[in-house]
Scaffold this motif. Structure first.
Motif, PDB file in Angstrom:
ATOM      1  N   TYR A  57       0.797  -1.243   0.027  1.00  0.00           N
ATOM      2  CA  TYR A  57      -0.085   0.169  -0.037  1.00  0.00           C
ATOM      3  C   TYR A  57       0.708   1.140   0.020  1.00  0.00           C
ATOM      4  CZ  TYR A  57      -3.586  -3.376   1.390  1.00  0.00           C
ATOM      5  OH  TYR A  57      -4.459  -4.486   1.551  1.00  0.00           O
ATOM      6  N   MET A  58       0.658   2.148  -1.057  1.00  0.00           N
ATOM      7  CA  MET A  58       1.678   3.266  -1.058  1.00  0.00           C
ATOM      8  C   MET A  58       0.627   4.650  -0.801  1.00  0.00           C
ATOM      9  SD  MET A  58       4.064   2.138  -4.234  1.00  0.00           S
ATOM     10  CE  MET A  58       2.891   1.909  -5.356  1.00  0.00           C
ATOM     11  N   PHE A  77       4.037   6.700   3.183  1.00  0.00           N
ATOM     12  CA  PHE A  77       4.726   5.450   3.227  1.00  0.00           C
ATOM     13  C   PHE A  77       4.812   5.012   1.559  1.00  0.00           C
ATOM     14  CE2 PHE A  77       4.719   0.857   2.798  1.00  0.00           C
ATOM     15  CZ  PHE A  77       5.901   0.520   3.774  1.00  0.00           C
ATOM     16  N   ASN A  78       5.715   5.187   0.947  1.00  0.00           N
ATOM     17  CA  ASN A  78       6.013   4.931  -0.293  1.00  0.00           C
ATOM     18  C   ASN A  78       7.136   4.198  -0.705  1.00  0.00           C
ATOM     19  OD1 ASN A  78       6.468   6.236  -3.408  1.00  0.00           O
ATOM     20  ND2 ASN A  78       4.263   6.689  -2.873  1.00  0.00           N
ATOM     21  N   VAL A  79       6.991   2.848  -0.816  1.00  0.00           N
ATOM     22  CA  VAL A  79       8.140   2.028  -1.018  1.00  0.00           C
ATOM     23  C   VAL A  79       7.528   1.453  -2.729  1.00  0.00           C
ATOM     24  CG1 VAL A  79       9.238  -0.039  -0.599  1.00  0.00           C
ATOM     25  CG2 VAL A  79       8.476   1.301   0.987  1.00  0.00           C
ATOM     26  N   ASP A  80       8.003   1.903  -3.644  1.00  0.00           N
ATOM     27  CA  ASP A  80       7.611   1.736  -4.896  1.00  0.00           C
ATOM     28  C   ASP A  80       8.346   0.816  -5.624  1.00  0.00           C
ATOM     29  OD1 ASP A  80       6.586   1.894  -7.460  1.00  0.00           O
ATOM     30  OD2 ASP A  80       6.700   4.148  -8.123  1.00  0.00           O
ATOM     31  N   ASP A 127      13.834  -5.806  -7.189  1.00  0.00           N
ATOM     32  CA  ASP A 127      14.114  -4.902  -6.175  1.00  0.00           C
ATOM     33  C   ASP A 127      14.554  -5.912  -4.658  1.00  0.00           C
ATOM     34  OD1 ASP A 127      14.053  -2.860  -7.549  1.00  0.00           O
ATOM     35  OD2 ASP A 127      12.072  -2.105  -6.780  1.00  0.00           O
ATOM     36  N   SER A 128      15.217  -5.338  -3.761  1.00  0.00           N
ATOM     37  CA  SER A 128      15.540  -6.067  -2.576  1.00  0.00           C
ATOM     38  C   SER A 128      15.007  -5.159  -1.447  1.00  0.00           C
ATOM     39  CB  SER A 128      17.040  -6.040  -2.494  1.00  0.00           C
ATOM     40  OG  SER A 128      17.457  -6.688  -1.038  1.00  0.00           O
ATOM     41  N   ILE A 129      13.997  -6.014  -0.724  1.00  0.00           N
ATOM     42  CA  ILE A 129      13.181  -5.403   0.472  1.00  0.00           C
ATOM     43  C   ILE A 129      13.277  -6.058   1.619  1.00  0.00           C
ATOM     44  CG2 ILE A 129      11.524  -4.485  -1.189  1.00  0.00           C
ATOM     45  CD1 ILE A 129       9.753  -7.128  -0.604  1.00  0.00           C
ATOM     46  N   LEU A 135       5.249  -5.921   4.180  1.00  0.00           N
ATOM     47  CA  LEU A 135       6.305  -5.160   3.761  1.00  0.00           C
ATOM     48  C   LEU A 135       6.792  -4.311   4.913  1.00  0.00           C
ATOM     49  CD1 LEU A 135       8.171  -4.134   1.397  1.00  0.00           C
ATOM     50  CD2 LEU A 135       6.298  -2.674   0.747  1.00  0.00           C
ATOM     51  N   PHE A 136       8.123  -4.098   4.924  1.00  0.00           N
ATOM     52  CA  PHE A 136       8.695  -2.982   6.116  1.00  0.00           C
ATOM     53  C   PHE A 136       9.177  -1.776   5.203  1.00  0.00           C
ATOM     54  CE2 PHE A 136      12.141  -1.593   8.787  1.00  0.00           C
ATOM     55  CZ  PHE A 136      11.543  -1.184   9.668  1.00  0.00           C
ATOM     56  N   ASN A 137      10.219  -2.134   4.243  1.00  0.00           N
ATOM     57  CA  ASN A 137      10.855  -1.148   3.701  1.00  0.00           C
ATOM     58  C   ASN A 137      11.878  -1.540   2.590  1.00  0.00           C
ATOM     59  OD1 ASN A 137      11.671   1.756   3.243  1.00  0.00           O
ATOM     60  ND2 ASN A 137      11.496   1.986   5.547  1.00  0.00           N
ATOM     61  N   TYR A 138      12.445  -0.710   1.961  1.00  0.00           N
ATOM     62  CA  TYR A 138      13.615  -1.028   1.048  1.00  0.00           C
ATOM     63  C   TYR A 138      14.659  -1.818   1.932  1.00  0.00           C
ATOM     64  CZ  TYR A 138      11.571   2.267  -2.485  1.00  0.00           C
ATOM     65  OH  TYR A 138      10.999   2.612  -3.211  1.00  0.00           O
TER      66      TYR A 138
END
Length: 401
Positions: free
Chosen positions: A112-113, A117-120, A125-127, A143-146
């Motif tokens: 959810y962006m 909170f904007n993890v596009d 990608d590694s998260i 999801l936590f973050n990049y």
């Protein structure tokens, strides 16, 4: 023969050189080793689990590395009205867990962006994800973050390499001193504060130990190192005393800090005392700048004494003061600008809301930041005459050797 070696060693010591081959320096190294061993024992003791102490809920959460293997759906669109063009919406992702007990498992999650909170994400990608387990044993990923660990690690490593390459032996000594200081803060000071050890007393002790260790690693055993250590400790303690006095008159203490509520909720049962943390923060924040000023003045006085051993203590003191005045403004600006930089968003909000001045100057956050900045700057200002006096008296007394 022994007499000649002994006299040569004394001359090297008073010349500010490292005296590595003589018995007195071996004794110093032995003392340093004993102190280091004592610090390690103190760190182990203060970090030991207490009887009946239960693990925190945060420590039991599983955060694992993962890779986005596919973007199954994506309805996010750029939002120029409220997010400055950042994409807002949801993504359905397929991920592969890269660590922990669920390694190599394929999972799905919804991303959810929003504007904040904007993890596009894109494929590859590694998260970092949090693995949540229900009471019935079912688990899923959130999801936590990049995954920023590699970038930050490379950035820190680059700093270490530049410090070592450009600084040479001094740079390596500074790096070791930095690591020593951080280790003392993380493994000794903070656990002591959490366990309820008197905050100001233990912070002063740690400041003295870290200042001594960092300056010795940077500059070795010498008169200017000793003068720097004494001046640094006195300057930092003066800054803390000023903060304590002003805080008592204001009144301002640790309970006025923004984190006080969480500290009370999660630290009080372990013995944490919140009231003294404000002064502790002043002591720690002033340490680096005070060390810089103290060593700079002591080194300058030492060089003057080396060029003209006949200079009296009074002349060395006046020279140290002249040199120190140049450093006063820049070092004071360092702490004030550090406050402005760390509080930039808040200062923008102050301008945006057009907060009345009387309200502004009586806000807890502003009062605390001003107190910390001014107290630290006053510690720097007072360090100049303190170090100049100590260096002049100590070094002038040794000029006949």
């Amino acid at each position: 023969m022994f007499h000649r070696v002994w006299e040569k060693g004394k001359q090297e010591l008073h010349a500010g050189k490292k005296w590595v081959k003589q018995p007195s320096n071996r004794l110093r190294l032995l003392v340093m080793g004993v102190i280091l061993a004592g610090l390690i024992c103190a760190a182990v003791w203060v970090n030991r689990p207490l009887e009946g102490e239960a693990p925190t809920s945060a420590s039991q959460m599983a955060y694992e590395k993962a890779t986005v293997t596919a973007v199954l759906a994506d309805d996010a669109v750029p939002d120029y009205a409220g997010a400055e063009g950042r994409r807002v919406g949801t993504q359905e992702l397929e991920i592969r867990i890269e660590s922990g007990s669920h390694k190599d498992e394929i999972m799905s999650l919804t991303n959810y962006m929003s504007a904040l909170f904007n993890v596009d994400l894109e494929e590859g990608d590694s998260i970092i994800v949090r693995i949540l387990t229900d009471e019935d044993g079912a688990y899923y990923a959130s999801l936590f973050n990049y995954n920023r660990g590699r970038v930050l690690g490379a950035f820190v490593l680059l700093f270490f390499v530049l410090l070592a390459v450009l600084g040479g032996k001094k740079g390596i000594g500074a790096l070791l001193g930095l690591l020593f200081t951080l280790a003392c803060l993380w493994f000794i000071l903070i656990p002591c504060l959490i366990r309820g050890v008197p905050a100001i007393a233990v912070t002063v002790g740690i400041v003295a130990v870290t200042a001594a260790g960092a300056l010795i690693l940077l500059n070795g055993f010498s008169q200017k190192t000793l003068c720097s250590i004494l001046g640094c400790v006195i300057g930092v303690v003066v800054a803390g005393a000023i903060a304590a006095a002003v805080g008592s008159l204001a009144p301002i203490n640790g309970f006025n800090m923004s984190e006080a509520e969480n500290l009370i909720l999660y630290g009080a049962d372990k013995g944490l005392k919140v009231s003294g943390l404000l002064v502790c923060g002043v002591l720690i924040s002033a340490l680096g700048a005070v060390m810089d000023v103290a060593l700079g003045i002591a080194s300058s006085v030492w060089e003057l004494r080396q060029q003209n051993p006949a200079l009296s203590a009074g002349k060395l003191f006046r020279s140290g003061m002249h040199i120190g005045r140049d450093a006063m403004g820049t070092m004071a600006n360092t702490l004030i600008l550090a406050f402005a930089g760390s509080s930039l968003n808040m200062l923008i909000l102050v301008q945006t809301y057009d907060i009345p001045f009387r309200q502004l100057v009586n806000t807890d956050y502003i009062c605390i930041e001003v107190l910390q900045s001014i107290a630290g700057s006053m510690g720097i200002l007072l360090t100049v005459p303190i170090v100049a006096f100590i260096s002049a008296r100590f070094m002038a007394q040794k000029k006949s050797v």
